[in-house]
Design a protein around this motif. Structure first.
Motif, PDB file in Angstrom:
ATOM      1  N   THR B 180       0.810  -1.227   0.000  1.00 15.58           N
ATOM      2  CA  THR B 180       0.000   0.000   0.000  1.00 15.58           C
ATOM      3  C   THR B 180       0.843   1.278   0.000  1.00 15.58           C
ATOM      4  O   THR B 180       0.640   2.166  -0.843  1.00 15.58           O
ATOM      5  N   ILE B 183       2.589   1.866  -3.302  1.00 17.65           N
ATOM      6  CA  ILE B 183       1.697   2.314  -4.376  1.00 17.65           C
ATOM      7  C   ILE B 183       1.400   3.801  -4.198  1.00 17.65           C
ATOM      8  O   ILE B 183       1.325   4.565  -5.162  1.00 17.65           O
ATOM      9  N   ASP B 184       1.298   4.232  -2.943  1.00 15.33           N
ATOM     10  CA  ASP B 184       1.146   5.677  -2.664  1.00 15.33           C
ATOM     11  C   ASP B 184       2.321   6.448  -3.227  1.00 15.33           C
ATOM     12  O   ASP B 184       2.170   7.531  -3.806  1.00 15.33           O
ATOM     13  N   VAL B 186       4.225   5.555  -5.663  1.00 16.19           N
ATOM     14  CA  VAL B 186       4.118   5.536  -7.138  1.00 16.19           C
ATOM     15  C   VAL B 186       3.189   6.646  -7.586  1.00 16.19           C
ATOM     16  O   VAL B 186       3.505   7.411  -8.504  1.00 16.19           O
ATOM     17  N   TYR B 187       2.051   6.734  -6.941  1.00 15.24           N
ATOM     18  CA  TYR B 187       1.079   7.768  -7.314  1.00 15.24           C
ATOM     19  C   TYR B 187       1.701   9.151  -7.184  1.00 15.24           C
ATOM     20  O   TYR B 187       1.544  10.009  -8.062  1.00 15.24           O
ATOM     21  N   ILE B 211       6.521   0.498 -14.340  1.00 15.38           N
ATOM     22  CA  ILE B 211       6.636   0.254 -12.902  1.00 15.38           C
ATOM     23  C   ILE B 211       7.255  -1.132 -12.737  1.00 15.38           C
ATOM     24  O   ILE B 211       6.722  -2.114 -13.269  1.00 15.38           O
ATOM     25  N   LEU B 221      -0.440 -10.966  -0.734  1.00 18.06           N
ATOM     26  CA  LEU B 221      -0.473  -9.509  -0.835  1.00 18.06           C
ATOM     27  C   LEU B 221       0.198  -9.033  -2.107  1.00 18.06           C
ATOM     28  O   LEU B 221      -0.387  -8.295  -2.911  1.00 18.06           O
ATOM     29  N   GLN B 224      -1.573 -10.381  -5.378  1.00 14.34           N
ATOM     30  CA  GLN B 224      -2.875  -9.784  -5.673  1.00 14.34           C
ATOM     31  C   GLN B 224      -2.753  -8.311  -6.066  1.00 14.34           C
ATOM     32  O   GLN B 224      -3.472  -7.829  -6.948  1.00 14.34           O
ATOM     33  N   PHE B 225      -1.845  -7.599  -5.434  1.00 15.20           N
ATOM     34  CA  PHE B 225      -1.619  -6.204  -5.830  1.00 15.20           C
ATOM     35  C   PHE B 225      -1.110  -6.156  -7.275  1.00 15.20           C
ATOM     36  O   PHE B 225      -1.554  -5.344  -8.086  1.00 15.20           O
ATOM     37  N   SER B 228      -3.940  -6.911  -9.661  1.00 15.46           N
ATOM     38  CA  SER B 228      -4.962  -5.871  -9.868  1.00 15.46           C
ATOM     39  C   SER B 228      -4.424  -4.763 -10.776  1.00 15.46           C
ATOM     40  O   SER B 228      -5.166  -4.237 -11.597  1.00 15.46           O
ATOM     41  N   LEU B 229      -3.126  -4.484 -10.687  1.00 19.32           N
ATOM     42  CA  LEU B 229      -2.561  -3.521 -11.640  1.00 19.32           C
ATOM     43  C   LEU B 229      -2.565  -4.119 -13.044  1.00 19.32           C
ATOM     44  O   LEU B 229      -2.793  -3.426 -14.036  1.00 19.32           O
TER      45      LEU B 229
END
Lengths: 337, 294
Positions: B180, B183-184, B186-187, B211, B221, B224-225, B228-229
């Motif tokens: 999590t 990914i923050d 990355v954003y 990425i 974890l 699945q992350f 989903s990307l």
């Protein structure tokens, strides 16, 4: 125990997606920046509506300038915009492209001149990296012009003519052959609007002259007149200039249509053809839609107006209107009216 | 062919920026035989320490400074103290790349104190003092055509140095764990990319290469992350196919040999080594994407 489930939080995921999408879809379209006003120049290849130059604003209008009076009027007309820029800033950036060390104006001459009058140092601009081609430039100016509340019908028409001419050159197609659908795609408008523009482009010189003088300002009225038989146009123009409403003009036009149809029949007794009957308004709807979806008759949709398909009377009236319009359209083609 | 400039960046520390910068630089120089330059904009200077015997800075003990340049001659270089870092750029001084033990790879090392000071510029000064300096330097290098590839390692922030690197580059790589907070990060860095992408003309794009899923473990974890990307049409475009697994070999390689005082490159491992094969695949994919953009 079941398998653990993990997911990127929806808000984060959507944010990533939106960021990427925005960048991919808009890269290379130009960027917005604040640029020094002194670096702006007018495009010498652009036909101008203004006589006043930047140097006139900066150094004053020469007394012996043959266009001094016109330039002074233009300066005065821009003062309101200049005051607005001073108090509220520039709402919409001007559109420029890079030309060496300078930026040439694609759209926003009025805002630029007003910014000079307001003695601003810099200006918000959307910057294109290269000069847009003629068609793109005219289309960009169209989009800019649509934001102007004070845009006259004549200015709109001139812009439209530029777009259509540029398109005709690019496609090697005569202007007269450009369809309503093509116009709707060029200026991103609905087909009924495009039909109005199409009619105006093919309007008579008299009609265009009245639009140019500012005597006809309403596009619906102007399009209505443009679509009327030539014999009726002079009267319609007079009525319009005198302040007739669109309904009144429509009525006169309808009456003219009937007289012309009767006239062209040479006095012969008109035989009626009964087209049959149906109790199902859906059948009438199918017929009407088949006709008005045809490229040749798209413009009729506006003329027959909205039909309430759940109301028999409305359906009957609407279908009759369509028949009359088809008769008129046929007559136009046969007799070149 | 024009020099490519790859920035390795993300908003969060510990994601593998330096490891990826080192791997890319080594891959370009050793495997692809391209003349390569690594710029270390991170005040931590870990990338520099991988290639050079960086020294503790007596004026700033928490940070490191470059060693004396091998080309320094006190008899001829009267106005130079013999040390050069990428930070000198922001003080208006010349920058002198250091050679490394790989003939195709040079480095402009960091300098902790000077880079931190450079970041302390005011808002009104940052464009002239930081952004434009780095942009001009990169343009000069591109004009000289001395290097085929420039790799820039950045600090884990969105400060002036990271922004300057993004403004100067042609391509961007974002390493990220599949978690999590990562990914923050990355954003966060993608906002800078988007801003830069929208401000550039079509003739001078900044390409987001991808990425890189880093420190990847075969746990629910991470899988699945990643999935989903992968499942979204837009985000999948930028997710690299090859992942970097979490392996102890990467930090082990950065430990200097007590005798030679040198680290080892992943590409000095056996050709069949799993970690080496993995890095070759990741770097190979990055380079393919970089060079397919033209």
């Amino acid at each position: 125990m079941g398998k653990k489930k993990f997911a990127i939080p929806t808000a984060d995921f959507n944010a990533l997606h939106d960021t990427m999408s925005a960048a991919f879809n808009n890269t290379g379209t130009g960027h917005v920046d604040v640029i020094p006003l002194r670096k702006l120049e007018l495009d010498p290849e652009n036909p101008r509506d203004f006589a006043i130059e930047i140097i006139d604003i900066q150094q004053g209008i020469e007394l012996d300038d043959p266009q001094a009076e016109r330039k002074q009027k233009e300066m005065d007309s821009l003062r309101g915009l200049a005051d607005s820029i001073l108090t509220q800033g520039l709402i919409n950036p001007v559109l420029v492209y890079e030309s060496g060390e300078k930026y040439r104006i694609v759209a926003g001459e009025r805002r630029t001149l007003a910014s000079f009058i307001a003695k601003k140092e810099d200006i918000h601009a959307k910057i294109l990296s290269s000069k847009p081609d003629l068609l793109k430039k005219s289309q960009l100016q169209w989009i800019e012009n649509m934001l102007r509340e004070d845009l006259s019908l004549w200015e709109k028409m001139k812009n439209l003519v530029e777009i259509v001419n540029a398109y005709s050159q690019e496609k090697n197609k005569p202007v007269a052959g450009i369809t309503v659908t093509e116009i709707s795609q060029l200026v991103s408008c609905s087909l009924p609007h495009a039909s109005n523009y199409h009619s105006l482009l093919n309007g008579t010189d008299e009609l265009k002259e009245e639009i140019k003088k500012g005597n006809i300002k309403n596009i619906e009225k102007a399009a209505l007149i443009a679509k009327a038989p030539k014999e009726a146009q002079a009267r319609l123009i007079n009525m319009c200039v005198s302040g007739a409403t669109p309904s009144e003009l429509k009525q006169i036009k309808e009456d003219s249509n009937i007289r012309i149809i009767k006239k062209s029949s040479g006095g012969e007794h008109l035989k009626r053809i009964t087209l049959g009957t149906t109790k199902q308004p859906e059948v009438v709807k199918m017929i009407v839609e088949l006709i008005i979806e045809n490229d040749k008759f798209l413009h009729l949709k506006d003329r027959i107006g909205d039909i309430r398909w759940d109301n028999h009377l409305s359906v009957k009236k609407g279908f009759r209107k369509l028949l009359r319009q088809l008769e008129r359209a046929r007559l136009e083609r046969v007799e070149g009216v | 062919m024009a020099t490519k400039v790859i920035v390795v960046s993300t908003n969060k520390g510990g994601e593998g920026k330096t490891t990826n910068s080192i791997n890319l630089s080594d891959h370009s120089a050793i495997i692809q035989n391209k003349k390569t330059l690594l710029l270390d904009l991170d005040p931590q200077s870990n990338a520099s320490n991988n290639y050079l015997p960086m020294e503790k800075d007596p004026a700033y003990p928490e940070g490191k400074r470059p060693p004396v340049h091998p080309a320094y001659d006190p008899n001829t270089h009267k106005d130079w103290d013999g040390r050069s870092s990428i930070a000198d750029l922001f003080w208006g001084n010349d920058v002198c790349p250091y050679p490394t033990r790989f003939s195709n790879l040079d480095i402009c090392p960091g300098h902790a104190f000077k880079l931190l000071e450079a970041e302390r510029v005011t808002r009104s000064e940052v464009i002239e003092k930081i952004h434009r300096h780095l942009q001009r330097f990169i343009k000069q290098l591109q004009g000289l055509n001395k290097y085929e590839l420039i790799v820039i390692d950045t600090p884990p922030s969105k400060g002036p140095l990271t922004v300057a690197a993004i403004k100067s580059c042609t391509h961007m790589v974002i390493p990220s764990q599949m978690e999590t907070d990562s990914i923050d990060g990355v954003y966060g860095i993608m906002q800078l990319w988007k801003q830069e992408a929208l401000s550039r003309p079509a003739s001078d794009p900044i390409e987001l290469v991808g990425i890189v899923a880093n420190k990847f473990r075969e746990v629910s974890l991470h899988k699945q992350f990643y999935d989903s990307l992968r499942s979204n049409e837009i985000t999948s475009r930028l997710l690299m196919d090859k992942k970097m697994k979490e392996r102890i070999i990467y930090p082990e390689l950065r430990v200097k040999d007590p005798v030679t005082n040198q680290t080892r490159s992943i590409f000095e491992l056996d050709k069949k080594d799993k970690a080496r094969l993995e890095v070759e695949e990741v770097c190979g994919e990055i380079m393919r994407r970089v060079y397919q953009h033209g």
